[in-house]
Write an enzyme that holds these catalytic residues in place. Structure first.
Site, PDB file in Angstrom:
ATOM      1  N   PRO A  71      26.803  93.597  79.756  1.00 38.34           N
ATOM      2  CA  PRO A  71      27.248  92.285  80.192  1.00 38.34           C
ATOM      3  C   PRO A  71      28.496  91.740  79.534  1.00 38.34           C
ATOM      4  CG  PRO A  71      25.394  92.115  78.680  1.00 38.34           C
ATOM      5  CD  PRO A  71      25.971  93.463  78.573  1.00 38.34           C
ATOM      6  N   GLU A  72      29.565  91.691  80.266  1.00 39.26           N
ATOM      7  CA  GLU A  72      30.687  90.844  79.911  1.00 39.26           C
ATOM      8  C   GLU A  72      30.767  89.786  81.010  1.00 39.26           C
ATOM      9  OE1 GLU A  72      34.278  92.990  78.777  1.00 39.26           O
ATOM     10  OE2 GLU A  72      33.120  94.802  78.444  1.00 39.26           O
TER      11      GLU A  72
ATOM     12  N   HIS B  81       9.917  96.921  77.302  1.00 37.69           N
ATOM     13  CA  HIS B  81      11.067  96.076  77.006  1.00 37.69           C
ATOM     14  C   HIS B  81      11.184  94.889  77.945  1.00 37.69           C
ATOM     15  CE1 HIS B  81      11.992  99.226  74.262  1.00 37.69           C
ATOM     16  NE2 HIS B  81      12.257 100.091  75.209  1.00 37.69           N
TER      17      HIS B  81
ATOM     18  N   ARG C 267      17.362  96.877  73.573  1.00 36.74           N
ATOM     19  CA  ARG C 267      17.853  96.789  72.197  1.00 36.74           C
ATOM     20  C   ARG C 267      17.556  95.447  71.545  1.00 36.74           C
ATOM     21  NH1 ARG C 267      23.818  99.317  72.313  1.00 36.74           N
ATOM     22  NH2 ARG C 267      23.586  99.163  70.072  1.00 36.74           N
TER      23      ARG C 267
END
Length: 280
Positions: free
Chosen positions: A2-3, A93, A112
């Site tokens: 994600p940017e 997750h 993460r």
DNA sequence: CTACCATCCTGGTTGC
DNA sequence: TGCAACCAGGATGGTA
């Protein structure tokens, strides 16, 4: 994933499906993200209605009907996927699962766990810990050549580092910093204070163009899906330099065998891809 | 102020 | 094939 273009794409997907919907059930399956979820997170979200979806830099802003804002940052590996409930069994997750009042399931997944979520009052949104001090939105008019020259005056840091600094400009990450510098024909090593006049104009125009094209393509997908629908973005096929070490520069006619093609260097621990011939 | 580094995590890829 | 090293879209805090 994600940017800014990826976050914007997710926001658009969320807006079309979530605005006006009530959050009927909120299940928190794991709370230890980069910053722990706020106390009573699930309870405070349950029963609320989504008023509007917004974005600031790489943050998703879910405005709720109680004047609170649900803040989401996807970190490196975060994803938000909308779909039918229980389409797949919850994975290890899937940290937050929300069921809306029209039977849509929202799943927040982040292997993460570098992502973050918070609930902050809408009244002090711009001053909250996460957003305070953030630079202008790169697609807005206040991200201008004049602003860029002013904020970079006297700064010795490489321009690549400046683009990654969220206090200077919001939402740009490693991929789009590389792509923007290539578009502007500026070396990633150039000292930031030299970004004046035509160079500042070139960089600002390049940032805006690259981000707009990436948004139009639904962002870039690496290993993770981008869009809230689960569809892949496809801007990764339009990368000029990112992850293309050794390939021919798409803007040069120079001899790749002689120049080595697209180069890679490491700046502040992160890969920079660039054309050493074209970018000065 | 600046550059550099490690850190938080997991998983995919690469190289031996 | 197995396994270890290395790398990854971000952000922060410490050091020199």
């Amino acid at each position: 994933m994600p940017e800014l273009p990826e976050v914007e794409t997710v926001c658009r997907g969320l807006a079309s499906k979530l605005e006006g919907r009530g959050l009927a059930t909120v299940v928190q399956r794991r709370a230890d993200l980069r910053f722990p979820l706020p106390p009573d997170f699930a309870a405070r979200l349950t029963g609320r209605r989504v008023a509007r979806i917004g974005r600031r830099g790489k943050y998703i802003l879910v405005h709720l009907d109680d004047q609170m804002v649900w803040l989401v940052h996807l970190g490196m590996s975060g994803r938000i996927i909308l779909g039918p409930p229980e389409a797949t069994p919850p994975g290890p997750h899937d940290h937050v699962v929300v069921l809306t009042d029209d039977g849509t399931e929202l799943r927040y997944t982040d292997a993460r766990r570098f992502g973050m979520m918070d609930l902050v009052p809408a009244a002090g949104l711009a001053d909250c810990r996460a957003l305070a001090g953030m630079g202008p939105e790169p697609l807005e008019a206040d991200f201008s050549p004049a602003y860029l020259s002013r904020v970079l005056a006297g700064r010795q840091m490489p321009v690549k580092a400046a683009l990654l600094d969220q206090k200077i400009v919001a939402g740009i990450g490693n991929i789009y910093a590389c792509e923007s510098l290539f578009r502007a024909r500026l070396s990633p090593l150039r000292r930031a204070h030299t970004l004046t006049g035509a160079r500042a104009r070139r960089l600002v125009a390049a940032v805006k163009a690259v981000l707009a094209e990436a948004i139009a393509a639904g962002g870039s997908s690496l290993r993770d899906y981008v869009q809230a629908s689960g569809e892949l973005g496809y801007f990764q096929h339009q990368w000029a330099v990112y992850d293309r070490e050794g390939e021919a520069c798409p803007g040069c006619t120079c001899d790749r065998a002689r120049t080595g093609g697209i180069g890679r260097l490491v700046q502040s621990g992160r890969s920079t891809f660039y054309c050493p011939v074209r970018q000065r």
